[in-house]
Design a protein around this motif. Structure first.
Motif, PDB file in Angstrom:
ATOM      1  N   GLY A  86       0.815  -1.206   0.000  1.00 37.41           N
ATOM      2  CA  GLY A  86       0.000   0.000   0.000  1.00 37.41           C
ATOM      3  C   GLY A  86       0.857   1.268   0.000  1.00 37.41           C
ATOM      4  O   GLY A  86       2.050   1.254  -0.337  1.00 37.41           O
ATOM      5  N   ASP A  87       0.231   2.361   0.375  1.00 36.93           N
ATOM      6  CA  ASP A  87       0.867   3.683   0.319  1.00 36.93           C
ATOM      7  C   ASP A  87       1.798   3.879   1.520  1.00 36.93           C
ATOM      8  O   ASP A  87       1.500   4.623   2.452  1.00 36.93           O
ATOM      9  CB  ASP A  87      -0.224   4.751   0.285  1.00 36.93           C
ATOM     10  CG  ASP A  87       0.350   6.155   0.140  1.00 36.93           C
ATOM     11  OD1 ASP A  87       1.517   6.278  -0.292  1.00 36.93           O
ATOM     12  OD2 ASP A  87      -0.377   7.104   0.480  1.00 36.93           O
ATOM     13  N   VAL A  88       2.945   3.220   1.449  1.00 36.52           N
ATOM     14  CA  VAL A  88       3.914   3.304   2.556  1.00 36.52           C
ATOM     15  C   VAL A  88       4.414   4.737   2.734  1.00 36.52           C
ATOM     16  O   VAL A  88       4.588   5.231   3.858  1.00 36.52           O
ATOM     17  CB  VAL A  88       5.085   2.337   2.309  1.00 36.52           C
ATOM     18  CG1 VAL A  88       6.122   2.457   3.436  1.00 36.52           C
ATOM     19  CG2 VAL A  88       4.581   0.900   2.193  1.00 36.52           C
ATOM     20  N   GLN A  89       4.631   5.471   1.647  1.00 38.97           N
ATOM     21  CA  GLN A  89       5.208   6.820   1.701  1.00 38.97           C
ATOM     22  C   GLN A  89       4.163   7.916   1.945  1.00 38.97           C
ATOM     23  O   GLN A  89       4.527   9.085   2.132  1.00 38.97           O
ATOM     24  CB  GLN A  89       5.948   7.111   0.382  1.00 38.97           C
ATOM     25  CG  GLN A  89       7.122   6.177   0.130  1.00 38.97           C
ATOM     26  CD  GLN A  89       8.173   6.267   1.222  1.00 38.97           C
ATOM     27  OE1 GLN A  89       8.500   7.365   1.697  1.00 38.97           O
ATOM     28  NE2 GLN A  89       8.711   5.113   1.619  1.00 38.97           N
ATOM     29  N   GLY A  90       2.894   7.599   1.904  1.00 37.28           N
ATOM     30  CA  GLY A  90       1.862   8.601   2.153  1.00 37.28           C
ATOM     31  C   GLY A  90       1.649   9.563   1.009  1.00 37.28           C
ATOM     32  O   GLY A  90       1.124  10.666   1.196  1.00 37.28           O
ATOM     33  N   THR A 107       4.703   2.353  -7.393  1.00 37.03           N
ATOM     34  CA  THR A 107       4.523   0.923  -7.161  1.00 37.03           C
ATOM     35  C   THR A 107       3.211   0.615  -6.461  1.00 37.03           C
ATOM     36  O   THR A 107       2.588  -0.421  -6.716  1.00 37.03           O
ATOM     37  CB  THR A 107       5.703   0.379  -6.335  1.00 37.03           C
ATOM     38  OG1 THR A 107       6.922   0.724  -6.989  1.00 37.03           O
ATOM     39  CG2 THR A 107       5.620  -1.124  -6.198  1.00 37.03           C
ATOM     40  N   ALA A 108       2.756   1.497  -5.563  1.00 36.43           N
ATOM     41  CA  ALA A 108       1.533   1.233  -4.797  1.00 36.43           C
ATOM     42  C   ALA A 108       0.268   1.605  -5.551  1.00 36.43           C
ATOM     43  O   ALA A 108      -0.834   1.246  -5.123  1.00 36.43           O
ATOM     44  CB  ALA A 108       1.587   1.998  -3.472  1.00 36.43           C
ATOM     45  N   ASN A 109       0.379   2.340  -6.646  1.00 36.09           N
ATOM     46  CA  ASN A 109      -0.811   2.850  -7.317  1.00 36.09           C
ATOM     47  C   ASN A 109      -1.526   1.742  -8.098  1.00 36.09           C
ATOM     48  O   ASN A 109      -0.925   0.743  -8.519  1.00 36.09           O
ATOM     49  CB  ASN A 109      -0.423   3.969  -8.278  1.00 36.09           C
ATOM     50  CG  ASN A 109      -1.652   4.653  -8.850  1.00 36.09           C
ATOM     51  OD1 ASN A 109      -2.596   4.982  -8.121  1.00 36.09           O
ATOM     52  ND2 ASN A 109      -1.661   4.856 -10.157  1.00 36.09           N
ATOM     53  N   CYS A 110      -2.818   1.924  -8.321  1.00 43.11           N
ATOM     54  CA  CYS A 110      -3.591   0.935  -9.068  1.00 43.11           C
ATOM     55  C   CYS A 110      -4.659   1.639  -9.899  1.00 43.11           C
ATOM     56  O   CYS A 110      -5.044   2.768  -9.620  1.00 43.11           O
ATOM     57  CB  CYS A 110      -4.233  -0.082  -8.127  1.00 43.11           C
ATOM     58  SG  CYS A 110      -5.158   0.655  -6.789  1.00 43.11           S
ATOM     59  N   ASN A 111      -5.122   0.934 -10.910  1.00 43.13           N
ATOM     60  CA  ASN A 111      -6.143   1.447 -11.831  1.00 43.13           C
ATOM     61  C   ASN A 111      -7.184   0.355 -12.017  1.00 43.13           C
ATOM     62  O   ASN A 111      -7.009  -0.774 -11.535  1.00 43.13           O
ATOM     63  CB  ASN A 111      -5.479   1.828 -13.152  1.00 43.13           C
ATOM     64  CG  ASN A 111      -6.370   2.721 -14.016  1.00 43.13           C
ATOM     65  OD1 ASN A 111      -7.493   3.051 -13.641  1.00 43.13           O
ATOM     66  ND2 ASN A 111      -5.866   3.116 -15.176  1.00 43.13           N
ATOM     67  N   ARG A 112      -8.249   0.624 -12.734  1.00 42.90           N
ATOM     68  CA  ARG A 112      -9.285  -0.379 -12.937  1.00 42.90           C
ATOM     69  C   ARG A 112      -9.897  -0.249 -14.321  1.00 42.90           C
ATOM     70  O   ARG A 112      -9.821   0.798 -14.968  1.00 42.90           O
ATOM     71  CB  ARG A 112     -10.391  -0.235 -11.886  1.00 42.90           C
ATOM     72  CG  ARG A 112     -11.251   1.004 -12.074  1.00 42.90           C
ATOM     73  CD  ARG A 112     -12.334   1.108 -11.034  1.00 42.90           C
ATOM     74  NE  ARG A 112     -13.244   2.216 -11.330  1.00 42.90           N
ATOM     75  CZ  ARG A 112     -14.266   2.562 -10.550  1.00 42.90           C
ATOM     76  NH1 ARG A 112     -14.489   1.893  -9.422  1.00 42.90           N
ATOM     77  NH2 ARG A 112     -15.058   3.568 -10.894  1.00 42.90           N
TER      78      ARG A 112
END
Length: 867
Positions: A639-643, A841-846
């Motif tokens: 997930g969004d480790v870096q915020g 790396t944490a981003n996602c799309n659909r």
């Protein structure tokens, strides 16, 4: 309907006459035409045409008139009545008769009466003979007379039909009268000839009786000479027939086929003898006729059991099972095992020791079990005969199916032993595995080989040998991503005689190699000492080592081990040498099974796939699959480790991942083309006639670019094909697997850090030569610490999971998040068309599962057999 027809007919009564308009008589040709009740000038059609000129006709009435030319035939009836008293007609008929151009009906009737009298006399004579035979108790004679009596009666019955044909023909024109007279005359001569033939056949019935007796004597002599019984046995397949004896059997069979009558004993005897020659189709037909001739249940049961045996020869398993079940229903003693406890569901196969059935155990919750029934069993106490099978259960439970029960079907005579084991659902025998999944690769082949060798070693230490090891006696099944092996028929050499050695002699001398192979299996895995070569002594543990080498050669090469060649094996000199050592003809020169295990362990250590290892699986069609990299097992924060992301990337959660293999690159155009050309598949874009599809996106692509314009559904079809081609489990990565591999052990926004920089990946405004234009060739930028390329930018990559608005309740074991969620599928990694922020790396799309864009593609993962 009758009332409707009558009403319509009344309307026609008051119509003016038809056929009126010319004040003259009919010509000869017109009269001939009117005398036809069918054809192009049929009276029905002619009258209907005339009526339609003066009135409107009801469709139902027309159909009634036209049915079987009803109107025309009725009209002819009145024509004939008028012509009977017409002077012209009388003169014409008298002239035709005088010139022998017309046969009178009364002459036809006279001929019929004479013919019937003659046939009736013959029938009475034969009936008298039949009655005399019955009174004398000669029922065989009665059976022989019956066909001739039926033929005579049939000839008598058809004479009136012939006369009726004559009467109908007489109603035609004068030319037709002439033609019929000729046909009738020919028919009369032919019938006379047929009667003569029948009489000749009747006169030879005494000869038929003698022929039957002679054939019975001949086939009995064949039976005693070749030590055959009325029951077909597996051993009968080894009967050696000289050319002279084979010719005599063929001659006797030809005589039998010419006889008009058969009986049960002769047909069953002939079938038993003929089956021993290898003529399976002939024997099958004879046993079918024997069953038809059978007069009581025991005879039908025997014929059915013999059909079971010969149909096994051609591997017609469903028919064979039905025949065996029929025999058992008629006579329970034909059961090869306790069918009351273990009713049969399927015939699984046949081999050198016996045949195998899938059954239900009614005493144990109706569970499925495997029952092996033996051709020839050893006699003795149960605990002695089945001793080795019990030993294998105790010492090698991991390598053999669990034995459940053993006994004799005939316990009093200690005959027909059978052996019951667990049924392993989903397992494939080695030959079936090869046909469905292809040959084993080096790593899986070595793992399978080591398990087989370990099972053999345990058995040899306990003094138990297999003596029939081959791919068909191995059960393979994937368990927890490892290929597991069970060896069947282990410890059964003491229970029953294997007919393999005798089969080898038959194959060498009788020319029935195909039949021998069908019934007793291929002999390619048996060492010389098991095939009768006395130079090498009796079979022992080294015989299993030879069979082990032949079996492994087959599994790794897909070829017969009869003439092994190193070039057919994987590129491993040590493995090639090991198998050739096992296949040495001299048992003393073969390695001990303990040495085999040691050499296999060394090979496995060298070839074991470790994290970072790159490999490509072979495809059945001769190509190679995508390059794969082994990912190490481990944990990471997902997930969004870096915020820096959105709510979809939260909450951050810890996930544990097992080792797996991931595509080094996204699937390329060339790799996808290989799939399409192999299957003829059309993507959803092509089915939708989209101009922008994988073959020709808006920008040009060569084979080294990632494939785009493919939907999630297209990707799933591809990985299914890849699994079938490689024999491995290929699939789309789960979302957590994809992020774990893309991070490469890091926690930054990109695997190299939190700043995107310039020319590090192909994204919008990234500084690369492909930026804002198109995809880039795979591997154009540096790979991450796990050896994966293009995890940042280039294309969005489909993963297996459904879309969720956040990670609440997300799996923490690396598995797919399939349940719940919306009807969208997840995409990861960004693309050439999107800005770098989307490539984090944490981003996602659909997108919908059938969505396709020129920036959407995918990469694959596969399971690793060991870590």
């Amino acid at each position: 309907m009758r009332k409707q027809l009558i009403d319509n007919l009344k309307k026609l009564v008051d119509l003016p006459p038809i056929f009126k308009g010319e004040n003259r008589h009919f010509t000869e040709s017109e009269l001939a035409a009117f005398l036809n009740d069918s054809g192009t000038l049929a009276i029905t059609d002619l009258i209907l045409a005339q009526l339609r000129e003066v009135t409107e006709l009801d469709d139902t009435l027309v159909a009634f008139f036209s049915y079987e030319e009803l109107l025309g035939k009725a009209t002819l009836f009145f024509f004939r009545h008028l012509l009977h008293n017409d002077a012209r007609a009388k003169t014409t008929l008298e002239t035709l008769q005088r010139e022998c151009l017309l046969v009178k009906v009364d002459a036809i009737q006279t001929t019929q009466e004479q013919l019937l009298t003659r046939l009736q006399q013959q029938l009475e004579q034969q009936n008298a003979s039949a009655i005399a035979a019955i009174q004398a108790g000669n029922f065989a004679k009665v059976e022989q007379l019956t066909p001739a009596l039926k033929r005579l009666q049939n000839a008598i019955d058809t004479v009136p039909q012939r006369l009726q044909a004559a009467v109908v023909a007489w109603q035609d024109s004068h030319q037709q009268f002439i033609e019929f007279s000729q046909r009738f005359d020919n028919w009369r001569h032919l019938l006379d000839a047929k009667v003569d033939q029948v009489l000749d056949a009747v006169s030879t019935l005494g000869d038929i009786d003698q022929t039957l007796k002679t054939l019975l004597q001949e086939f009995r002599a064949f039976k005693y000479k070749y030590e055959l019984s009325e029951h077909v046995k597996a051993r009968d397949e080894f009967t050696h027939h000289s050319p002279e004896s084979a010719a005599k059997i063929e001659q006797a069979l030809a005589t039998l086929k010419r006889l008009p009558v058969h009986n049960y004993e002769l047909m069953n005897l002939a079938g038993t003898v003929v089956s021993s020659t290898g003529s399976v189709a002939e024997a099958e037909q004879l046993f079918l006729e024997a069953r038809d001739c059978a007069q009581n249940p025991p005879e039908k049961a025997l014929a059915s059991f013999n059909l079971f045996q010969v149909r096994l020869r051609r591997q017609a398993y469903p028919e064979a099972l039905a025949d065996l079940q029929s025999a058992i229903n008629l006579e329970p003693s034909y059961a090869l095992h306790n069918v009351n406890r273990y009713p049969m569901e399927k015939l699984l196969g046949v081999g050198g020791m016996g045949c195998v059935f899938l059954c239900r155990d009614l005493d144990e919750d109706n569970r499925q079990v495997v029952v092996k029934c033996f051709w020839e069993g050893h006699k003795g106490a149960r605990h002695e005969v089945f001793k080795e099978a019990r030993i294998m259960r105790e010492i090698a439970g991991d390598y053999v199916p669990k034995p459940l029960h053993w006994d004799y079907a005939d316990a009093i005579r200690q005959e027909k032993p059978y052996f019951v084991t667990e049924y392993i659902e989903g397992a494939l025998d080695g030959e079936t595995w090869l046909s469905k999944k292809g040959k084993l690769d080096l790593a899986n082949g070595l793992e399978v080989a080591k398990q087989i060798a370990q099972g053999l070693a345990l058995a040899h230490q306990a003094g138990v040998c297999h003596f029939d090891l081959k791919p068909a006696n191995l059960l393979l099944k994937s368990v927890n991503n490892r290929l597991r092996v069970k060896i069947i028929d282990f410890g059964l050499a003491r229970v029953a005689t294997s007919l393999k050695q005798q089969a080898a002699k038959t194959q060498a001398h009788s020319g029935k190699s195909l039949l021998v192979q069908n019934v007793f299996g291929t002999l390619d895995y048996a060492p010389p000492e098991q095939l009768g070569d006395m130079r090498y002594g009796e079979p022992d543990a080294s015989s299993d080592v030879f069979a082990f080498g032949a079996t492994l050669y087959r599994l790794l090469s897909g070829e017969s081990p009869r003439f092994p060649h190193p070039s057919e094996l994987p590129d491993s000199p040590e493995l090639q040498l090991l198998l050739l050592d096992c296949l040495k003809p001299d048992p003393k020169k073969r390695p001990a099974i303990e040495d085999v295990i040691e050499r296999l362990s060394s090979l496995l250590e060298k070839t074991e796939k470790k994290p970072g290892t790159v490999f490509r699986d072979s495809l059945k069609n001769g190509g190679k699959g995508p390059e794969m990299v082994i990912m190490p097992a481990g944990q990471f924060r997902m997930g969004d480790v870096q915020g820096t992301g959105g709510d979809r990337e939260k909450p951050v959660h810890k996930v544990s991942v097992k080792s797996f293999a991931m595509g080094r690159y996204p699937v390329t155009v060339g790799e996808f083309r290989q799939f399409v050309e192999s299957t003829g598949y059309k993507t959803e874009a092509e089915k939708g006639k989209d101009d922008n599809n994988w073959r020709k996106p808006y920008f040009s692509q060569d084979d080294n670019h990632p494939v785009v314009c493919v939907s999630w559904n297209d990707a799933v079809v591809y990985v299914k094909w890849l699994s079938e081609q490689t024999g491995k489990e290929y699939r789309l990565p789960t979302e957590s697997e994809w992020e774990y591999g893309a991070r490469g052990g890091t926690e930054t926004d990109y695997w190299w850090g939190n700043e995107f920089g310039k020319n590090r990946a192909n994204c919008y405004d990234s500084g690369s030569q492909w930026s804002n234009k198109s995809t880039s060739p795979v591997g154009s930028f540096k790979g991450n610490p796990f050896g994966l390329y293009d995890t940042v930018g280039n294309i969005w990559e489909w993963v297996a999971d459904k879309w969720h608005e956040n990670y609440e309740g997300a799996p923490i074991d690396g598995s797919v998040w399939e349940e719940g969620g919306e009807n969208y599928r997840v995409l990861r990694g960004g693309s050439w068309f999107f800005r770098p922020w989307f490539a984090r790396t944490a981003n996602c799309n659909r997108d919908d599962s059938d969505g396709r864009n020129d920036y959407d593609g995918f990469r694959v993962v596969s399971s690793v057999a060991w870590t």
